[in-house]
Design a protein around this motif. Structure first.
Motif, PDB file in Angstrom:
ATOM      1  N   ALA A 296      47.442  -0.812 -32.451  1.00  0.00           N
ATOM      2  CA  ALA A 296      46.993   0.446 -32.978  1.00  0.00           C
ATOM      3  C   ALA A 296      46.004  -1.055 -34.257  1.00  0.00           C
ATOM      4  CB  ALA A 296      47.341   1.501 -33.629  1.00  0.00           C
ATOM      5  N   LEU A 297      44.752  -0.484 -34.600  1.00  0.00           N
ATOM      6  CA  LEU A 297      43.803  -1.927 -35.763  1.00  0.00           C
ATOM      7  C   LEU A 297      44.008  -0.840 -36.673  1.00  0.00           C
ATOM      8  CD1 LEU A 297      41.093  -2.669 -33.015  1.00  0.00           C
ATOM      9  CD2 LEU A 297      43.086  -3.915 -33.274  1.00  0.00           C
ATOM     10  N   GLY A 298      43.375  -1.717 -37.284  1.00  0.00           N
ATOM     11  CA  GLY A 298      42.716  -1.179 -39.198  1.00  0.00           C
ATOM     12  C   GLY A 298      42.274  -2.500 -39.614  1.00  0.00           C
ATOM     13  N   ARG A 299      41.484  -1.247 -40.547  1.00  0.00           N
ATOM     14  CA  ARG A 299      40.308  -2.270 -40.871  1.00  0.00           C
ATOM     15  C   ARG A 299      41.103  -3.617 -41.698  1.00  0.00           C
ATOM     16  NH1 ARG A 299      35.872  -0.796 -39.740  1.00  0.00           N
ATOM     17  NH2 ARG A 299      35.921   1.376 -39.392  1.00  0.00           N
ATOM     18  N   PRO A 300      40.430  -4.928 -41.898  1.00  0.00           N
ATOM     19  CA  PRO A 300      40.717  -5.926 -41.730  1.00  0.00           C
ATOM     20  C   PRO A 300      40.735  -5.788 -43.442  1.00  0.00           C
ATOM     21  CG  PRO A 300      38.810  -6.499 -40.846  1.00  0.00           C
ATOM     22  CD  PRO A 300      38.724  -4.813 -41.159  1.00  0.00           C
ATOM     23  N   ARG A 301      42.136  -6.509 -44.406  1.00  0.00           N
ATOM     24  CA  ARG A 301      42.861  -6.435 -45.432  1.00  0.00           C
ATOM     25  C   ARG A 301      42.215  -6.719 -46.441  1.00  0.00           C
ATOM     26  NH1 ARG A 301      47.209  -9.214 -45.571  1.00  0.00           N
ATOM     27  NH2 ARG A 301      46.229 -10.828 -46.253  1.00  0.00           N
ATOM     28  N   GLY A 302      41.662  -6.035 -47.948  1.00  0.00           N
ATOM     29  CA  GLY A 302      40.450  -6.435 -48.400  1.00  0.00           C
ATOM     30  C   GLY A 302      39.319  -6.219 -48.798  1.00  0.00           C
ATOM     31  N   LEU A 303      38.848  -5.532 -47.091  1.00  0.00           N
ATOM     32  CA  LEU A 303      37.502  -5.375 -46.041  1.00  0.00           C
ATOM     33  C   LEU A 303      36.897  -3.509 -46.395  1.00  0.00           C
ATOM     34  CD1 LEU A 303      36.405  -8.094 -44.546  1.00  0.00           C
ATOM     35  CD2 LEU A 303      36.346  -8.753 -47.342  1.00  0.00           C
ATOM     36  N   THR A 304      38.382  -2.459 -46.731  1.00  0.00           N
ATOM     37  CA  THR A 304      37.503  -1.096 -46.551  1.00  0.00           C
ATOM     38  C   THR A 304      36.694  -0.699 -47.453  1.00  0.00           C
ATOM     39  OG1 THR A 304      39.504  -0.354 -48.238  1.00  0.00           O
ATOM     40  CG2 THR A 304      40.504  -0.927 -46.130  1.00  0.00           C
ATOM     41  N   HIS A 305      36.422  -1.564 -48.439  1.00  0.00           N
ATOM     42  CA  HIS A 305      34.713  -0.981 -49.164  1.00  0.00           C
ATOM     43  C   HIS A 305      32.921  -1.277 -48.184  1.00  0.00           C
ATOM     44  CE1 HIS A 305      34.631  -5.623 -49.396  1.00  0.00           C
ATOM     45  NE2 HIS A 305      33.208  -5.094 -49.973  1.00  0.00           N
ATOM     46  N   LEU A 306      34.072  -2.109 -47.346  1.00  0.00           N
ATOM     47  CA  LEU A 306      32.844  -2.041 -46.415  1.00  0.00           C
ATOM     48  C   LEU A 306      32.626  -0.981 -45.182  1.00  0.00           C
ATOM     49  CD1 LEU A 306      32.471  -6.088 -45.127  1.00  0.00           C
ATOM     50  CD2 LEU A 306      31.315  -5.118 -47.025  1.00  0.00           C
ATOM     51  N   ARG A 307      33.811  -0.115 -44.902  1.00  0.00           N
ATOM     52  CA  ARG A 307      33.700   0.880 -44.012  1.00  0.00           C
ATOM     53  C   ARG A 307      34.817   1.828 -44.103  1.00  0.00           C
ATOM     54  NH1 ARG A 307      30.012   2.858 -40.927  1.00  0.00           N
ATOM     55  NH2 ARG A 307      28.699   0.493 -40.969  1.00  0.00           N
TER      56      ARG A 307
ATOM     57  N   PRO B 220      48.508  -0.439 -22.249  1.00  0.00           N
ATOM     58  CA  PRO B 220      49.564  -1.533 -22.571  1.00  0.00           C
ATOM     59  C   PRO B 220      50.826  -0.801 -23.309  1.00  0.00           C
ATOM     60  CG  PRO B 220      47.754  -2.590 -22.615  1.00  0.00           C
ATOM     61  CD  PRO B 220      47.713  -1.261 -22.442  1.00  0.00           C
ATOM     62  N   GLU B 221      51.811  -0.893 -22.665  1.00  0.00           N
ATOM     63  CA  GLU B 221      53.121  -0.508 -23.701  1.00  0.00           C
ATOM     64  C   GLU B 221      53.290   0.029 -24.562  1.00  0.00           C
ATOM     65  OE1 GLU B 221      57.950   0.106 -23.029  1.00  0.00           O
ATOM     66  OE2 GLU B 221      57.052  -0.897 -22.370  1.00  0.00           O
ATOM     67  N   ARG B 222      52.687  -1.297 -25.483  1.00  0.00           N
ATOM     68  CA  ARG B 222      52.960  -0.807 -27.109  1.00  0.00           C
ATOM     69  C   ARG B 222      51.544  -0.634 -27.718  1.00  0.00           C
ATOM     70  NH1 ARG B 222      52.974  -6.608 -29.809  1.00  0.00           N
ATOM     71  NH2 ARG B 222      53.686  -7.292 -28.076  1.00  0.00           N
ATOM     72  N   LEU B 223      50.810   0.496 -26.711  1.00  0.00           N
ATOM     73  CA  LEU B 223      49.436   1.013 -27.249  1.00  0.00           C
ATOM     74  C   LEU B 223      49.725   2.872 -27.217  1.00  0.00           C
ATOM     75  CD1 LEU B 223      46.279  -0.940 -26.669  1.00  0.00           C
ATOM     76  CD2 LEU B 223      47.018  -0.723 -28.762  1.00  0.00           C
TER      77      LEU B 223
ATOM     78  N   ALA C 159      52.709   3.577 -27.609  1.00  0.00           N
ATOM     79  CA  ALA C 159      53.340   4.104 -28.236  1.00  0.00           C
ATOM     80  C   ALA C 159      52.639   4.064 -30.010  1.00  0.00           C
ATOM     81  CB  ALA C 159      54.834   2.868 -28.145  1.00  0.00           C
ATOM     82  N   ALA C 160      52.022   2.948 -30.210  1.00  0.00           N
ATOM     83  CA  ALA C 160      51.139   3.459 -31.281  1.00  0.00           C
ATOM     84  C   ALA C 160      50.898   4.713 -32.270  1.00  0.00           C
ATOM     85  CB  ALA C 160      49.662   2.498 -31.257  1.00  0.00           C
ATOM     86  N   ASP C 161      50.406   5.085 -33.343  1.00  0.00           N
ATOM     87  CA  ASP C 161      50.867   5.940 -34.442  1.00  0.00           C
ATOM     88  C   ASP C 161      49.201   6.775 -33.791  1.00  0.00           C
ATOM     89  OD1 ASP C 161      53.122   5.886 -35.092  1.00  0.00           O
ATOM     90  OD2 ASP C 161      52.209   5.096 -37.159  1.00  0.00           O
ATOM     91  N   ARG C 162      48.888   6.027 -33.198  1.00  0.00           N
ATOM     92  CA  ARG C 162      47.095   6.642 -33.271  1.00  0.00           C
ATOM     93  C   ARG C 162      47.140   5.792 -31.786  1.00  0.00           C
ATOM     94  NH1 ARG C 162      42.707   4.018 -35.558  1.00  0.00           N
ATOM     95  NH2 ARG C 162      43.828   2.952 -37.478  1.00  0.00           N
ATOM     96  N   PRO C 163      47.123   6.434 -31.186  1.00  0.00           N
ATOM     97  CA  PRO C 163      47.160   5.290 -29.163  1.00  0.00           C
ATOM     98  C   PRO C 163      45.074   5.320 -29.351  1.00  0.00           C
ATOM     99  CG  PRO C 163      47.185   8.425 -28.873  1.00  0.00           C
ATOM    100  CD  PRO C 163      47.407   7.660 -30.563  1.00  0.00           C
TER     101      PRO C 163
END
Length: 289
Positions: free
Chosen positions: A120-131, A147-150, A152-156
Motif C-alpha cells: 500500500a502506498l503512502g505519500r513520499p516523506r516530506g512531500l505531503t504539502h504537495l498533495r 498479490p497476497e501482500r496487497l 492483506a494491506a490496511d488499504r487494499p
C-alpha cells in the motif's frame, strides 16, 4: 496489460518512495537544460522541482495519465538482473518521489506489482504539502489475481479487471475496490473513467512496458517522463514499451501520437558511487488525436 511473458521486474523505481537506490541522504542537484538553464539544488520540500511538473497538458478525458519510465542509453528497460533498479539512480529517484507526491493514484500491472513487492502506498516523506490526500494504488489484472501482500494491506488497491476476473478479485478484496471494465480484456479508458469519478484524476503509471504499450495503443497517455541513465546493458532486455502497439491506422485502433513536445530536460552529472554519471530526465507531452 502485464502478462506472464513480461520480465519479472518492470517498474522503473523501487516500490517505496523513501528508499534511495544509492542509499544516500545527500541527493544530487539537477541542472535544468531546457527550457531555461538553472540549477535545482537538493531541497527537502522540492517546491521548484514540483513546479516543473505541476502544469497539466491538455488531457484525453476527465483525467491525466503521466507515464514515468527509465531506460539505459542503449534502450534497455531493466538491467542484467531483470530489475529496473539496476539501471536507475538517485537523480531518477529524486524525480520519482515528486511525481508520486503529485499523483492521486499509481497505476501498475498486477504482475509488476507482484514481482516488485508493491505494498500500500503512502505519500513520499516530506512531500505531503504537495498533495495531502492518500496516494492510492490501482492494479490492472485481466484475471483478477492480486498479490497476497496487497490483499492483506490496511488499504487494499483498486483492481481494474475484466468480467472473467471479477470473481477472483472479489474473493479477496472489498467490492468497492473491484472495478470490472470489459469482458475478456480490461477496458483501460473505462477504468480511468471510474477512477476519475472517485476523484482519482491524476494518474501516474509506472509500468510495466506491456501496460504502457496498452495505454499508448488506446491513446490514453498525456505525457511520458523518461529517465535515461548512462549505462549500456547490451542485448536481451526489452524496451520501455512492449506489446502489440500498432505502427499506423488500423480498423478500430486509434492512431498513436506521431510526435511529442519536450516540456523540459533535466541533467545530473552526479550518480551513485561507482556508477557512470550523466543522467538525463525528459518530460514529453503527447499530442491529442
Amino acid at each position: 496489460m502485464t502478462s506472464a511473458t513480461t520480465p519479472p521486474s518492470t517498474p522503473h523505481a523501487p516500490p517505496t518512495a523513501d528508499a534511495s537506490p544509492g542509499g544516500r541522504d545527500d541527493l544530487p542537484p539537477l541542472d535544468v537544460l531546457l527550457p531555461a538553464p538553472r540549477r535545482l539544488d537538493p531541497d527537502p520540500r522540492e517546491d521548484a522541482l514540483a513546479a516543473l511538473y505541476a502544469d497539466e497538458p491538455p488531457s484525453r478525458g476527465p483525467w491525466t495519465v503521466r507515464a514515468n519510465m527509465v531506460t539505459s542509453i542503449d534502450g534497455a528497460a531493466w538491467g542484467p538482473d531483470q530489475r529496473s533498479g539496476s539501471i536507475n539512480d538517485d537523480a531518477d529517484w529524486r524525480v520519482f518521489r515528486v511525481l508520486r507526491a503529485l499523483a492521486d493514484v499509481v497505476l501498475v500491472g498486477a504482475g509488476t506489482a507482484r514481482a516488485e513487492g508493491y505494498t500500500a502506498l503512502g505519500r513520499p516523506r516530506g512531500l505531503t504539502h504537495l498533495r495531502a490526500a492518500p496516494l492510492e494504488l490501482a492494479l490492472v489484472s485481466r484475471t483478477g489475481h492480486v498479490p497476497e501482500r496487497l490483499v492483506a494491506a490496511d488499504r487494499p488497491p483498486f483492481v481494474l479487471t475484466a468480467a472473467a476476473g471479477a470473481d477472483a478479485a472479489r474473493s479477496v478484496l472489498p467490492d468497492d475496490r473491484v472495478v470490472v471494465v470489459g469482458d475478456a480484456q480490461v477496458d483501460l479508458a473505462a477504468g480511468l473513467q471510474v477512477l476519475a469519478d472517485l476523484g482519482l484524476r491524476r494518474v501516474l503509471t509506472e509500468g510495466g512496458p506491456t501496460l504502457l504499450g496498452a495505454l499508448l495503443r488506446a491513446d490514453l497517455v498525456d505525457e511520458l517522463c523518461v529517465t535515461t541513465t548512462p549505462g549500456i546493458v547490451g542485448p536481451g532486455p526489452g524496451r520501455i514499451v512492449a506489446g502489440d502497439v500498432p505502427a499506423g491506422p488500423q480498423q478500430g485502433v486509434p492512431v498513436l501520437p506521431r510526435g511529442a513536445r519536450l516540456a523540459h530536460l533535466l541533467h545530473s552529472p552526479h550518480a551513485r558511487p561507482g556508477a557512470p554519471a550523466g543522467t538525463t530526465i525528459a518530460r514529453w507531452l503527447l499530442p491529442i488525436g
